[in-house]
Design an enzyme around this catalytic site. Structure first.
Site, short mmCIF file in Angstrom:
data_model
loop_
_atom_site.label_atom_id
_atom_site.label_comp_id
_atom_site.label_asym_id
_atom_site.label_seq_id
_atom_site.Cartn_x
_atom_site.Cartn_y
_atom_site.Cartn_z
N HIS A 269 11.61 103.14 49.28
CA HIS A 269 12.88 102.94 48.58
C HIS A 269 12.69 103.05 47.06
O HIS A 269 13.35 103.86 46.39
CB HIS A 269 13.44 101.56 48.94
N GLU A 270 11.76 102.27 46.53
CA GLU A 270 11.52 102.31 45.09
C GLU A 270 10.97 103.67 44.68
O GLU A 270 11.27 104.16 43.58
CB GLU A 270 10.58 101.19 44.65
N HIS A 273 13.84 105.90 43.85
CA HIS A 273 14.36 105.61 42.49
C HIS A 273 13.42 106.22 41.44
O HIS A 273 13.86 106.79 40.44
CB HIS A 273 14.40 104.09 42.25
N GLU A 299 21.07 104.73 43.87
CA GLU A 299 20.82 104.15 45.19
C GLU A 299 20.79 105.24 46.26
O GLU A 299 20.07 105.14 47.24
CB GLU A 299 21.89 103.09 45.47
ZN LIG Z 1 17.59 100.35 45.17
#
Ligand SMILES: [Zn+2]
Length: 504
Positions: A269-270, A273, A299
């Site tokens: 997830h990170e 980003h 996101e």
């Molecule tokens: Zn996030």
């Protein structure tokens, strides 16, 4: 001639202002990174003093009559600016108005309120005591309603706060968006629960040595296309990403010995980003455009890697033998098909951050409806626990046993972060729509089945990451997918995926 000189000077002065703001942002980012990745707790007092001065300076640099005047001159000469400068000035004006229209005394009082309220929330959550938190929340909402009036808004006092995190977003569009989710995801969840098919994910709770989890996370980031030579990867209690510069992107994760999926999915997830921040056009360095365009689009980039890629059947089939080789004990007698199903297990949870891919957006829908009601006055703060619990039961079929596991669970409201939550659900929906466009040009399943992210990351970077904040969320969606946000693609994606997994 004189007018032209005015404009050149205003541009020069504005660019100096932006450099100062950038430097302050740089310093605050380093303070934050330092404080959550290992700085000694004993230094907290000295650090807070320094942080207060730095954030005060930031305000001084931006909110002064000279900046207002410079922006006004540049707005008059918009035709003579480059495209990039025009967007820079528009962004700067937006940030200026957001604060400058609020009387300075009230602004300071509000910041002090937030500091007290965050501390109070921590204690109230621990004691599961909503009535003790109620006066703080009441004061925050009263203030935000007043601030909406100062800032000015169209149609709904909640709109300025939605626009803060997602430019152009408002109650009208989000009502339609969440309506679509309510109509399709809630019944889908009911069908899954009625089916009663048991998915075993118990093996994720066996023992996973931390150093091996870390090695896997580092490898995964490399496979995804994150360049570790231009970033820093560490551990912190709450995983996060910070783009200090496109050549200095920092991210964290958090490992638990008895929860494999938590650390691994946080890393991915990170990583999404971080890849976004790392691939922004270096020509935007040091400007207010050198970051992701909105919370929702940001996101979407973390979710597309975490859900659409990582939790896909082809990728699970590819990575499972690799994972099973590294963690042979916990995955004894586990097949690739079992691994894929466990990665996608649906189980309504009371806590948003523990939610699975299907139910996550329902947690957000509930928060959106409540925020809207609090800001327009149709929901009273004192009724909040009751409203919360009723919505949990209606959407997710479960009821919190106490307020700590219900209305008090998130830090956001105590920090005045209203309008922030919807970006999580928007991110999920954007991701599905972007993936659909990606599939028109690239064999996504083929790439994932080979563990080859190069074409996928390359496409996302070229179409989205490169532009930073140069394009707003709507422009990105229309240019990349051919239409504005359309939640039906997200619902289609979920229905297709879960119908197969749960044999509906
Ligand atoms: Zn996030």
């Amino acid at each position: 001639m004189e007018k032209n000189q005015d404009y050149q000077q205003a541009l020069k002065r504005y660019q100096e202002t932006e450099k100062k703001i950038h430097a302050m942002h740089y310093a605050s980012s380093l303070f934050f990174w330092d404080s959550v990745t290992g700085a000694p707790k004993s230094g907290v007092e000295a650090r807070s003093m320094a942080v207060e001065v730095i954030s005060g300076l930031n305000h001084t640099f931006l909110i002064n009559p000279q900046v207002d005047e410079d922006l006004a001159i540049l707005e008059l000469h918009a035709d003579e600016l480059t495209d990039t400068q025009r967007v820079q000035i528009r962004e700067a004006r937006k940030n200026y108005n957001k604060i400058a229209k609020i009387p300075i005394g009230e602004y300071k009082k509000y910041n002090a309120l937030i500091t007290r309220s965050e501390i109070a929330w921590e204690q109230c959550k621990e004691d599961s005591d909503f009535p003790a938190f109620q006066p703080y929340l009441q004061e925050i909402i009263d203030t935000l309603r007043r601030f909406s009036d100062y800032r000015g808004y169209r149609d709904h006092p909640y709109n300025p706060y939605l626009d803060d995190y997602e430019e152009g977003m408002d109650v009208k569009q989000l009502d339609v968006f969440f309506d679509a989710l309510r109509k399709r995801i809630v019944p889908l969840l009911h069908r899954i629960r009625e089916k009663g098919k048991v998915v075993d994910s118990g093996f994720f709770q066996r023992k996973f040595p931390l150093p091996d989890q870390e090695t896997l996370s580092v490898d995964m980031l490399k496979w995804m296309g994150f360049d570790l030579s231009r970033g820093w990867f560490k551990e912190s209690v709450h995983p996060f990403t910070i783009g200090i510069d496109m050549d200095d992107v920092r991210l964290t994760t958090h490992y638990y010995e008895k929860d494999f999926l938590s650390g691994f999915s946080s890393t991915v997830h990170e990583g999404g980003h971080a890849i976004y921040e790392q691939n922004i056009d270096p020509a935007l360095r040091g400007t207010n455009l050198a970051t992701g365009t909105s919370n929702g689009i940001h996101e979407s980039q973390s979710r597309i890697y975490e859900n659409n890629f990582l939790r896909s059947q082809p990728f699970c089939d590819w990575i499972y033998p690799e994972v099973a080789k590294r963690f042979s004990d916990p995955f004894k007698n586990v097949t690739s098909a079992m691994f894929y199903r466990a990665m996608n297990k649906v189980e309504p949870s009371l806590i948003r951050v523990d939610a699975d891919e299907l139910t996550y957006s329902l947690h957000i829908m509930l928060r959106y409806e409540i925020e809207q009601g609090l800001i327009d006055g149709s929901i009273r703060v004192c009724d909040l626990p009751e409203v919360w619990n009723a919505k949990m039961e209606s959407y997710l079929g479960i009821k919190p046993p106490n307020d700590a596991m219900g209305v008090l669970q998130d830090v956001h409201w105590s920090a005045g972060l209203f309008g922030y939550f919807p970006s999580y659900a928007l991110g999920n929906a954007y991701a599905a729509q972007i993936e659909r466009a990606l599939r028109r040009e690239i064999d996504v399943d083929g790439c994932l089945g080979r563990g080859d992210f190069t074409p996928l990351t390359g496409w996302l970077s070229q179409k989205i990451h490169h532009f930073g904040t140069l394009k707003n969320p709507m422009e990105i969606m229309v240019e990349v997918t051919g239409e504005p946000l359309n939640p039906q693609y997200y619902c289609d994606y979920l229905e297709k995926k879960y119908t197969r997994i749960y044999d509906l």
